[in-house]
Enzyme design. Structure first.
Site, PDB file in Angstrom:
ATOM      1  N   GLY A  63     -25.964  47.496   3.012  1.00 44.35           N
ATOM      2  CA  GLY A  63     -27.249  47.579   3.528  1.00 44.35           C
ATOM      3  C   GLY A  63     -27.404  47.620   5.044  1.00 44.35           C
ATOM      4  N   GLY A  64     -28.781  47.667   5.490  1.00 47.34           N
ATOM      5  CA  GLY A  64     -28.999  47.743   6.889  1.00 47.34           C
ATOM      6  C   GLY A  64     -28.617  46.575   7.538  1.00 47.34           C
ATOM      7  N   MET A  65     -28.529  45.375   6.908  1.00 49.07           N
ATOM      8  CA  MET A  65     -28.513  44.071   7.602  1.00 49.07           C
ATOM      9  C   MET A  65     -26.758  43.505   7.060  1.00 49.07           C
ATOM     10  SD  MET A  65     -31.919  42.048   7.089  1.00 49.07           S
ATOM     11  CE  MET A  65     -31.928  42.038   5.385  1.00 49.07           C
ATOM     12  N   GLY A  66     -26.452  44.061   6.071  1.00 54.22           N
ATOM     13  CA  GLY A  66     -25.132  43.420   5.817  1.00 54.22           C
ATOM     14  C   GLY A  66     -24.358  44.030   4.714  1.00 54.22           C
ATOM     15  N   GLU A  67     -23.316  43.433   4.024  1.00 52.54           N
ATOM     16  CA  GLU A  67     -22.434  43.866   3.058  1.00 52.54           C
ATOM     17  C   GLU A  67     -22.353  42.790   2.201  1.00 52.54           C
ATOM     18  OE1 GLU A  67     -19.596  46.633   6.064  1.00 52.54           O
ATOM     19  OE2 GLU A  67     -19.239  44.616   5.605  1.00 52.54           O
ATOM     20  N   LYS A  83     -22.105  37.548   0.370  1.00 50.57           N
ATOM     21  CA  LYS A  83     -22.982  38.445   1.434  1.00 50.57           C
ATOM     22  C   LYS A  83     -22.696  38.106   2.645  1.00 50.57           C
ATOM     23  CE  LYS A  83     -27.476  38.905   0.272  1.00 50.57           C
ATOM     24  NZ  LYS A  83     -28.909  38.591   0.333  1.00 50.57           N
ATOM     25  N   ASP A 177     -39.784  40.498  -4.259  1.00 56.54           N
ATOM     26  CA  ASP A 177     -38.974  41.753  -4.155  1.00 56.54           C
ATOM     27  C   ASP A 177     -38.400  42.064  -5.661  1.00 56.54           C
ATOM     28  OD1 ASP A 177     -37.841  44.157  -3.186  1.00 56.54           O
ATOM     29  OD2 ASP A 177     -36.215  42.884  -2.342  1.00 56.54           O
TER      30      ASP A 177
END
Length: 477
Positions: A63-67, A83, A177
């Site tokens: 994703g945009g912040m991590g894996e 994560k 979410d």
């Protein structure tokens, strides 16, 4: 596989999470050396050992912040999901806050429907690793590609997720979410569904500041009205109830409701209760309540959904062991085609959804298509609320079994049936029961009001007049 729970905290560019397949091992990479991050490849190669403990097996998602990776404990051989913040974002305090908040949320919640927390660690470079239970199975989004769920499967999913969220809410943690890709079905089983991604969870504790503050957080298609600033913009457990309603509607239809793809369209769609076309009638009443635009009109807690959905087995056993109603004269007022009651003035609507199992025989037939008896109760209990209510009608009219009918109506009401709540109110309403004794109870205006109010909340408009009649009778005394 566990879905990727990492995305931009303020506004995702799309409502779908980007998933990538397993990364192929690099022949030239040293077993314990991370690969250099690239535009398309993972920053950790399979075989890499992190924290001196976990061997990376494969990349699950980015994703945009991590894996997020699947990894095996080097000594215990157990599988975990890890994560990890992207290397270029290690120094970003806002991203670090998201990881810390998710870890804090998962550490507080211990429930079978919530992915388990295994620890939060930093490596030698200071890079955070959130270690969680690895859940082997597809996401609900993947499952819905096969088509809609059956009503009893949706009830099963609702009960499981509501129970997990109730536990989170009891701890003052609101997910914010909920979506089908944040629900993982362990081994593909609905009864083992687990919620993931508490990265943007909101804490009731005012000292636990949320990174995004009052700005939008979540996914547009699944967000509650208050998440986008409507109805006071106060996000709490009722916001999760709304989003869960959208998830259940999608599960019933096999596809999401049209709730807007842009902010403007999303705002407009949240001003009214959405049309639930394609949702089985037996589920419409409860999902409609969950999707009320104003949070004050929804069920007020996730725990109330759990309480409605979970049958009280001891109560069932006690009632079904009770002495049958004596005296056929109590039920002689039941006229074929004229109604279901032994008192006058009943106008309860017929059940809105009756499966073939529960349908009576066509006019002129000597017997119903299938005779009902109490041995069928376990199967009936797996049906939708409207269908349970219909079964109660048949027990009353065909079997003259008022005990079982009442128990079924109570169960249907607990699970969200407005028709059942209205019917139960009439058992207690002294204004309605005018032509004969009630074999169950004495008149009780207070109980009648409670059930009429519940029926009105669930869309049975005539309950309003009945409540007014009770008030008028009270004033006339």
């Amino acid at each position: 596989m566990i879905a990727d729970p990492i995305r931009d905290a303020e506004m995702p560019p799309a409502d779908e999470t980007r998933l990538v397949g397993p990364a192929a091992p690099s022949a030239s990479a040293a077993p314990n050396a991370p690969t250099a991050p690239s535009e398309d490849g993972p920053s950790l190669a399979p075989g890499t050992v992190v924290l001196h403990t976990y061997r990376i097996t494969r990349l699950i998602g980015r994703g945009g912040m991590g894996e997020i990776y699947q990894a095996e404990h080097c000594d215990q051989r157990t599988l975990h999901a890890i994560k990890i913040i992207r290397p270029d974002l290690v120094g970003d305090e806002s991203i670090v806050s998201l990881f810390l908040r998710e870890a804090g949320a998962l550490r507080k919640i211990r429930h079978a429907a919530i992915v388990s927390y295994d620890g939060l660690f930093r490596d030698a470079t200071g890079r955070l690793h959130l270690v969680m239970e690895y859940v082997d199975g597809p996401s609900l989004r993947d499952r819905l590609r096969q088509g809609p769920l059956a009503p009893h499967e949706i009830a099963q999913l609702r009960d499981r997720l509501a129970a997990g969220l109730a536990e989170a809410h009891d701890k003052g943690i609101y997910h914010r979410d909920l979506s089908p890709d944040n629900v993982i079905l362990e081994h593909g089983l609905l009864e083992r569904a687990k919620l993931i991604d508490f990265g943007i969870a909101r804490f009731a504790d005012p000292s636990m500041r949320t990174l995004v503050g009052s700005r939008f957080a979540g996914k547009l298609s699944w967000a509650s009205p208050e998440q986008i600033g409507l109805f006071g913009a106060q996000v709490d457990g009722r916001s999760d109830i709304y989003s869960l309603g959208l998830v259940l509607a999608a599960a019933a239809r096999g596809r999401p409701l049209e709730m807007g793809k842009t902010m403007m369209a999303t705002v407009e769609a949240r001003k009214t209760t959405p049309e639930l076309d394609g949702v089985p009638p037996g589920l419409v009443t409860q999902i409609t309540r969950m999707l009320a635009p104003d949070p004050r009109d929804r069920p007020q807690s996730m725990r109330s959904l759990v309480d409605e959905a979970q049958p009280d087995r001891s109560r069932w056993s006690a009632l079904l062991r009770s002495r049958p109603v004596q005296g056929a004269a109590l039920l002689l007022a039941l006229a074929a085609g004229a109604g279901l009651w032994w008192w006058s003035g009943s106008d309860i609507p017929p059940a809105t959804s009756t499966p073939a199992l529960l349908m009576s025989a066509p006019p002129g037939a000597a017997e119903p298509a299938q005779k009902l008896d109490r041995e069928q109760l376990p199967r009936i209990l797996r049906l939708a609320p409207a269908e349970i209510f219909a079964a109660g009608q048949r027990f009353l009219t065909e079997q003259r079994d008022a005990d079982t009918a009442l128990v079924l109506w109570e169960e249907a009401s607990r699970r969200g049936s407005g028709d059942a709540a209205f019917g139960l109110a009439q058992f207690y309403d002294p204004n309605v029961r005018t032509t004969g004794p009630n074999p169950f109870s004495a008149p009780n205006p207070t109980r009648a009001r409670e059930f009429y109010a519940l029926a009105l909340q669930r869309g049975i408009g005539i309950a309003r007049a009945r409540l007014q009649a009770l008030d008028n009778a009270e004033s006339a005394r």
